[in-house]
Design a protein around this motif. Structure first.
Motif, PDB file in Angstrom:
ATOM      1  N   GLY A 153       0.780  -1.320  -0.151  1.00 57.27           N
ATOM      2  CA  GLY A 153       0.167  -0.005  -0.080  1.00 57.27           C
ATOM      3  C   GLY A 153       0.815   1.389   0.126  1.00 57.27           C
ATOM      4  N   ARG A 154       2.165   1.165  -0.560  1.00 54.35           N
ATOM      5  CA  ARG A 154       2.885   2.453  -0.541  1.00 54.35           C
ATOM      6  C   ARG A 154       2.796   2.983  -2.084  1.00 54.35           C
ATOM      7  N   ARG A 155       3.299   3.919  -2.221  1.00 55.30           N
ATOM      8  CA  ARG A 155       3.659   4.639  -3.488  1.00 55.30           C
ATOM      9  C   ARG A 155       4.891   5.078  -3.945  1.00 55.30           C
ATOM     10  N   ILE A 156       5.132   5.430  -5.071  1.00 54.47           N
ATOM     11  CA  ILE A 156       6.460   6.262  -5.397  1.00 54.47           C
ATOM     12  C   ILE A 156       6.270   6.997  -6.609  1.00 54.47           C
ATOM     13  N   ASP A 157       6.330   8.622  -6.630  1.00 52.00           N
ATOM     14  CA  ASP A 157       6.386   9.022  -7.952  1.00 52.00           C
ATOM     15  C   ASP A 157       7.179  10.544  -7.550  1.00 52.00           C
ATOM     16  N   GLU A 158       7.030  11.356  -8.639  1.00 50.38           N
ATOM     17  CA  GLU A 158       7.836  12.602  -8.473  1.00 50.38           C
ATOM     18  C   GLU A 158       7.333  13.310  -7.358  1.00 50.38           C
ATOM     19  N   SER A 159       6.150  13.410  -6.838  1.00 55.26           N
ATOM     20  CA  SER A 159       5.939  14.084  -5.643  1.00 55.26           C
ATOM     21  C   SER A 159       6.461  13.608  -4.298  1.00 55.26           C
ATOM     22  N   SER A 160       6.678  12.168  -4.424  1.00 57.81           N
ATOM     23  CA  SER A 160       6.982  11.352  -3.286  1.00 57.81           C
ATOM     24  C   SER A 160       8.165  10.218  -3.686  1.00 57.81           C
ATOM     25  N   PRO A 161       9.305  11.007  -4.037  1.00 52.31           N
ATOM     26  CA  PRO A 161      10.510   9.915  -4.809  1.00 52.31           C
ATOM     27  C   PRO A 161      11.179   9.046  -3.850  1.00 52.31           C
ATOM     28  N   MET A 162      10.991   8.952  -2.627  1.00 47.93           N
ATOM     29  CA  MET A 162      11.450   7.926  -1.838  1.00 47.93           C
ATOM     30  C   MET A 162      10.397   7.052  -0.955  1.00 47.93           C
ATOM     31  N   VAL A 163      10.528   5.892  -0.852  1.00 47.95           N
ATOM     32  CA  VAL A 163       9.832   4.811  -0.216  1.00 47.95           C
ATOM     33  C   VAL A 163      10.583   3.676   0.455  1.00 47.95           C
ATOM     34  N   ASP A 164       9.941   3.541   1.794  1.00 49.34           N
ATOM     35  CA  ASP A 164      10.311   2.253   2.542  1.00 49.34           C
ATOM     36  C   ASP A 164       9.271   1.364   2.459  1.00 49.34           C
ATOM     37  N   ALA A 165       9.463  -0.067   2.259  1.00 52.26           N
ATOM     38  CA  ALA A 165       8.484  -0.961   2.102  1.00 52.26           C
ATOM     39  C   ALA A 165       9.109  -2.391   2.637  1.00 52.26           C
ATOM     40  N   ARG A 166       8.508  -3.356   2.551  1.00 53.46           N
ATOM     41  CA  ARG A 166       9.060  -4.742   2.768  1.00 53.46           C
ATOM     42  C   ARG A 166       8.525  -5.883   1.820  1.00 53.46           C
ATOM     43  N   LEU A 167       9.328  -7.031   2.032  1.00 51.87           N
ATOM     44  CA  LEU A 167       8.738  -8.024   1.184  1.00 51.87           C
ATOM     45  C   LEU A 167       7.882  -9.027   2.120  1.00 51.87           C
ATOM     46  N   PRO A 168       7.333 -10.039   1.332  1.00 49.40           N
ATOM     47  CA  PRO A 168       6.666 -10.902   2.334  1.00 49.40           C
ATOM     48  C   PRO A 168       7.407 -11.621   3.145  1.00 49.40           C
ATOM     49  N   ASP A 169       8.627 -11.959   3.102  1.00 51.23           N
ATOM     50  CA  ASP A 169       9.522 -12.630   3.924  1.00 51.23           C
ATOM     51  C   ASP A 169      10.093 -11.500   5.093  1.00 51.23           C
TER      52      ASP A 169
END
Length: 451
Positions: A153-169
């Motif tokens: 449920g995260r997003r990344i684009d020019e307005s929000s060019p950094m993101v932290d997420a996780r893989l299923p493991d």
């Protein structure tokens, strides 16, 4: 109906048998271009929805058949090994994370670092190495990044060019794209072991000794407030995960993380995760918000994956108001540096607190600081275990209990050294004994060395 029979209406060939392959295809088209073309045709000309009703073995067979068909139409001549490799890579594009999928299945790899589409590095046994894998272009890498972050449920684009997420493991993912990343998208994956490490594994890797391992386990059981300090890739989160395994099963644990990655083994665990701002810039939930909320959830233990901001003040307050046995990690090079960083974080909150009061709060909240370090040969060591004694004037007093004494480097680049006690018996040793933890008389002897 079989997947290979489910060609869409816009399939561009007739029902005639595909043309025989010639020896010109492989010369005219590179392997990467061929894979890209085959993958594109699979998406355009087959019914991918049929994959949902198939098991993995059946998918491999069906996709293999379609790829063979397309190869003949493209007049590409490949040997059996090249065909097998092409089918594997096309499957990875369809169902996995493309070129980096094999690295995710390799248990010896701990980090996957994609510097734009051209360069993919991995860390194996603590050392970085460049791989021959690559993405087709930056758009291909962006597609994989979108595939990862959309799952959480995260997003990344020019307005929000950094993101932290996780893989299923549980592996941590960070992505940063232009305009912040000048040369193209950058993807970093910090992997988590599929089978969580145990304390015995750290002993086997000589990260610490059996005696020190027992001592740390006793500190957790006795409900000491512990902070694990170290640099990037030093094994802080792994050590935190292992130490949390010694928390009794009858206690209520609340974990607070930016990206959920802790793998708790107890039955009574509440896992909380921060939330970034929405596309309208609202709805942010910070670690500080979660720490405050956790105090109303009747926790026996509060575990913060990494303290890095305003939540430090609330965490220390919780440690000082009955929430003993809390655990956290912090980025710092030494135990003393970790206290300085905590002071800086508290000052950043804007709290109008005198320096002496702030340091007294730190000294009374924390009991133990464990320093974890990644050495030059790639190995991780617990290089210092320090007790927070209290205040001496305006200074927080620390005393080392165990240290790793570095002796040098052998001809193969392997770091030589030994663990040793400093001869200081910690003030909290009585708390360990009152909690039923046996403390050997000579454990802290200055003559005691642990090879």
């Amino acid at each position: 109906m079989a997947f290979r029979e489910m060609f869409s209406k816009n399939h561009r060939t007739t029902d005639a048998a595909p043309p025989a392959s010639t020896e010109t295809g492989r010369d005219d088209t590179s392997f990467y271009d061929l894979k890209h073309k085959i993958h594109g045709r699979l998406i355009e000309e087959t019914n991918l929805a049929a994959l949902d009703s198939m098991d993995p073995a059946e998918i491999k067979t069906e996709v293999g058949g379609v790829v063979e068909y397309f190869l003949q139409e493209e007049q590409a001549l490949l040997n059996e090994e090249e065909k097998r490799q092409l089918i594997v890579e096309v499957l990875n594009e369809l169902m996995g994370l493309g070129p980096i999928e094999p690295f995710l299945k390799d248990p010896t790899i701990s980090d996957i670092l994609c510097n734009t589409y051209k360069d993919i590095f991995v860390e194996r046994f603590g050392l970085l190495e460049k791989t021959s894998a690559r993405f087709i272009d930056n758009a291909h890498l962006m597609n994989i990044i979108d595939r990862i972050i959309s799952r959480v449920g995260r997003r990344i684009d020019e307005s929000s060019p950094m993101v932290d997420a996780r893989l299923p493991d549980g592996s941590r993912v960070n992505a940063i794209i232009p305009p912040l990343a000048i040369d193209g998208p950058i993807l970093s994956i910090r992997r988590f072991a599929v089978n969580p490490l145990k304390m015995q594994d750290l002993v086997n890797y000589r990260t610490l000794t059996p005696q020190i391992a027992e001592f740390l386990a006793g500190c957790v059981k006795a409900k000491l407030n512990i902070m694990i300090s170290g640099g990037t890739g030093a094994g802080k989160t792994t050590l935190l995960n292992i130490l949390s395994g010694f928390i009794p099963a009858n206690e209520r644990i609340v974990t607070i993380e930016d990206s959920a990655e802790l793998q708790m083994q107890q039955p009574h665990v509440v896992r909380l995760e921060t939330r970034p701002a929405s596309i309208e810039g609202t709805g942010t939930v910070t670690q500080r918000d979660l720490v405050r909320n956790s105090l109303r959830m009747r926790p026996d233990r509060i575990i913060i994956g990494e303290v890095r901001g305003a939540e430090s003040f609330d965490m220390l307050q919780a440690m000082n108001t009955g929430h003993e046995g809390s655990l956290t990690t912090i980025h710092a090079n030494t135990p003393r540096d970790s206290l300085t960083r905590l002071e800086s974080m508290i000052l950043m909150t804007g709290t109008n607190l005198p320096e002496s009061a702030m340091r007294f709060m730190l000294s009374s909240a924390l009991d133990l600081i464990i320093q974890s370090t990644r050495l030059t040969d790639g190995t991780r060591k617990v290089t210092a275990i320090s007790e927070v004694v209290g205040m001496e004037g305006e200074v927080i007093t620390l005393q080392d209990i165990f240290v790793f004494e570095k002796k040098g480097v052998d001809k193969d680049g392997k770091v030589l050294g030994r663990f040793m006690a400093t001869g200081i018996r910690p003030k909290f040793a009585d708390r360990l004994e009152l909690a039923g933890i046996e403390v050997p008389e000579d454990l802290f002897s200055i003559d005691r060395y642990y090879e």
